[in-house]
Design a protein around this motif. Structure first.
Motif, mmCIF file in Angstrom:
data_model
loop_
_atom_site.group_PDB
_atom_site.id
_atom_site.type_symbol
_atom_site.label_atom_id
_atom_site.label_comp_id
_atom_site.label_asym_id
_atom_site.label_seq_id
_atom_site.Cartn_x
_atom_site.Cartn_y
_atom_site.Cartn_z
ATOM 1 N N THR A 131 0.770 -1.164 -0.172
ATOM 2 C CA THR A 131 0.088 -0.088 0.025
ATOM 3 C C THR A 131 0.944 1.200 0.150
ATOM 4 O OG1 THR A 131 -0.200 0.038 2.477
ATOM 5 C CG2 THR A 131 -1.737 -1.002 1.133
ATOM 6 N N GLY A 132 0.399 2.523 -0.291
ATOM 7 C CA GLY A 132 0.977 3.706 -0.557
ATOM 8 C C GLY A 132 0.748 4.378 0.648
ATOM 9 N N GLU A 133 1.039 5.796 0.635
ATOM 10 C CA GLU A 133 0.837 6.636 1.569
ATOM 11 C C GLU A 133 -0.691 6.751 2.214
ATOM 12 O OE1 GLU A 133 2.874 8.273 3.750
ATOM 13 O OE2 GLU A 133 4.690 7.278 2.491
ATOM 14 N N ASP A 134 -1.632 6.564 1.092
ATOM 15 C CA ASP A 134 -2.951 6.822 1.192
ATOM 16 C C ASP A 134 -3.483 5.416 1.632
ATOM 17 O OD1 ASP A 134 -2.455 5.233 -1.129
ATOM 18 O OD2 ASP A 134 -4.040 6.691 -2.325
ATOM 19 N N GLY A 135 -2.924 4.539 1.807
ATOM 20 C CA GLY A 135 -3.296 3.045 2.268
ATOM 21 C C GLY A 135 -3.797 2.189 0.924
ATOM 22 N N GLY A 136 -3.799 2.911 -0.281
ATOM 23 C CA GLY A 136 -4.222 2.309 -1.420
ATOM 24 C C GLY A 136 -3.370 1.194 -2.068
ATOM 25 N N TYR A 137 -4.164 0.184 -2.725
ATOM 26 C CA TYR A 137 -3.675 -1.009 -3.427
ATOM 27 C C TYR A 137 -4.523 -1.121 -4.821
ATOM 28 C CZ TYR A 137 -7.437 -3.795 -1.901
ATOM 29 O OH TYR A 137 -8.570 -4.255 -1.741
ATOM 30 N N ALA A 138 -3.764 -1.573 -5.793
ATOM 31 C CA ALA A 138 -4.343 -1.991 -7.094
ATOM 32 C C ALA A 138 -3.956 -3.244 -7.548
ATOM 33 C CB ALA A 138 -4.499 -0.740 -7.924
ATOM 34 N N PHE A 139 -4.817 -4.130 -8.116
ATOM 35 C CA PHE A 139 -4.434 -5.118 -9.017
ATOM 36 C C PHE A 139 -5.416 -5.088 -10.259
ATOM 37 C CE2 PHE A 139 -4.020 -7.062 -4.615
ATOM 38 C CZ PHE A 139 -2.865 -7.288 -4.492
ATOM 39 N N THR A 140 -4.208 -5.161 -11.386
ATOM 40 C CA THR A 140 -5.013 -5.063 -12.600
ATOM 41 C C THR A 140 -4.859 -5.913 -13.581
ATOM 42 O OG1 THR A 140 -3.177 -4.112 -13.699
ATOM 43 C CG2 THR A 140 -4.490 -2.555 -12.515
ATOM 44 N N ASP A 141 -5.540 -6.138 -14.617
ATOM 45 C CA ASP A 141 -5.444 -7.241 -15.735
ATOM 46 C C ASP A 141 -5.656 -8.971 -15.101
ATOM 47 O OD1 ASP A 141 -5.067 -8.205 -18.299
ATOM 48 O OD2 ASP A 141 -2.929 -8.247 -18.224
ATOM 49 N N LEU A 142 -6.905 -8.750 -14.556
ATOM 50 C CA LEU A 142 -7.011 -10.163 -13.761
ATOM 51 C C LEU A 142 -8.339 -10.683 -14.556
ATOM 52 C CD1 LEU A 142 -7.915 -8.724 -10.301
ATOM 53 C CD2 LEU A 142 -5.737 -10.107 -11.007
ATOM 54 N N ASP A 143 -8.412 -12.086 -14.517
ATOM 55 C CA ASP A 143 -9.279 -12.876 -15.176
ATOM 56 C C ASP A 143 -10.457 -12.804 -14.121
ATOM 57 O OD1 ASP A 143 -8.031 -13.927 -17.369
ATOM 58 O OD2 ASP A 143 -6.974 -15.299 -16.279
ATOM 59 N N GLY A 144 -11.705 -13.112 -14.607
ATOM 60 C CA GLY A 144 -12.796 -13.382 -13.763
ATOM 61 C C GLY A 144 -12.725 -14.458 -12.879
ATOM 62 N N GLY A 145 -13.098 -14.382 -11.867
ATOM 63 C CA GLY A 145 -13.453 -15.612 -10.991
ATOM 64 C C GLY A 145 -13.090 -15.073 -9.353
ATOM 65 N N GLU A 146 -13.183 -16.335 -8.620
ATOM 66 C CA GLU A 146 -13.258 -16.187 -7.227
ATOM 67 C C GLU A 146 -11.950 -16.013 -6.638
ATOM 68 O OE1 GLU A 146 -15.742 -16.196 -4.990
ATOM 69 O OE2 GLU A 146 -16.833 -16.138 -6.939
ATOM 70 N N TYR A 147 -11.424 -15.059 -5.712
ATOM 71 C CA TYR A 147 -10.302 -14.631 -5.237
ATOM 72 C C TYR A 147 -10.373 -14.427 -3.753
ATOM 73 C CZ TYR A 147 -8.537 -13.309 -10.065
ATOM 74 O OH TYR A 147 -8.247 -13.480 -11.490
#
Length: 180
Positions: A131-147
Motif C-alpha cells: 500500500t501507498g501513503e493513502d493506504g491504497g492498493y490495486a491489481f489490474t489485468d485479472l481474469d474473472g473468478g473467485e479470489y
C-alpha cells in the motif's frame, strides 16, 4: 554456370501476400489505438493506428500466430492462415481485464506499507503489492473468478536489549518483509 557451362534453372515467383485487420475492444466495439500486433513465426510486428488497424505486407503464405497486446486489455493469440495471394483480413477483439482496488485502514486511518496479496481459487498467488501513503492498493489485468485478498503488516521482530540503571537508552527497531 556449373563446371564452366551454363545451366538452365526455372524459378517460380509467387504473388505477395499480406495481412490486414482491426483491433477493437470486445466490450464497446471501439478501435484499440496503439495495440502491439505481432505476426509470430514470421517476425513481423507493429502498432495499430488511430482506427485500430494494422497491416503486414509481403508475408510468406501459410499458418502463423497473431499475438495482440494493449494496456488495459487481456492479451490474445490467434491462429491465422495467410493466403497465397492477396491480403488476408483478420479482426481481433480484445477483452478488458478486471481490476481490483481499495485501501487498507485501521481505526479510520490509511495504513502505509501493508503487504496485500491476491490468491486465486486454486491457492496460487496471483500478485502482491504494498500500500501507498493513502493506504491504497490495486491489481489490474485479472481474469474473472473467485479470489482471496490478504493484507498483512510486518512480521514480528525480537531483539536483545539491556537497560542500564539510569538515563535514557535508545533502541530503534527496523521492521522489514522477508527477503527485503
Amino acid at each position: 554456370m556449373v563446371g564452366g557451362e551454363p545451366v538452365s534453372h526455372d524459378i517460380l515467383l509467387s504473388g505477395t501476400s499480406g495481412l490486414l485487420g482491426t483491433v477493437t475492444s470486445a466490450d464497446h466495439k471501439e478501435p484499440v489505438v496503439g495495440a502491439m500486433v505481432v505476426a509470430a513465426d514470421v517476425l513481423a510486428a507493429g502498432l495499430t493506428d488511430t482506427d485500430g488497424t494494422f497491416t503486414f505486407a509481403e508475408l510468406v503464405p501459410g499458418p502463423l500466430t497473431l499475438a495482440v497486446t494493449a494496456a488495459g486489455f487481456r492479451p490474445v493469440a490467434l491462429p491465422v492462415e495467410v493466403t497465397a495471394q492477396g491480403v488476408t483480413r483478420n479482426e481481433v477483439a480484445l477483452s478488458s481485464g478486471s481490476q481490483v482496488q481499495g485501501a487498507v485502514t485501521a481505526v479510520g486511518r490509511p495504513l502505509n506499507d501493508v503487504r496485500v496479496t491476491l490468491v486465486d481459487a486454486a491457492g496460487n498467488v496471483v500478485a502482491t503489492t504494498t500500500t501507498g501513503e493513502d493506504g491504497g492498493y490495486a491489481f489490474t489485468d485479472l481474469d474473472g473468478g473467485e479470489y482471496m485478498l490478504m493484507a498483512t503488516g510486518y512480521p514480528p521482530k525480537a531483539t536483545h536489549l539491556t537497560v542500564h540503571g539510569s538515563g535514557v537508552d535508545g533502541h530503534d527497531i527496523e521492521l522489514s518483509h522477508v527477503g527485503e
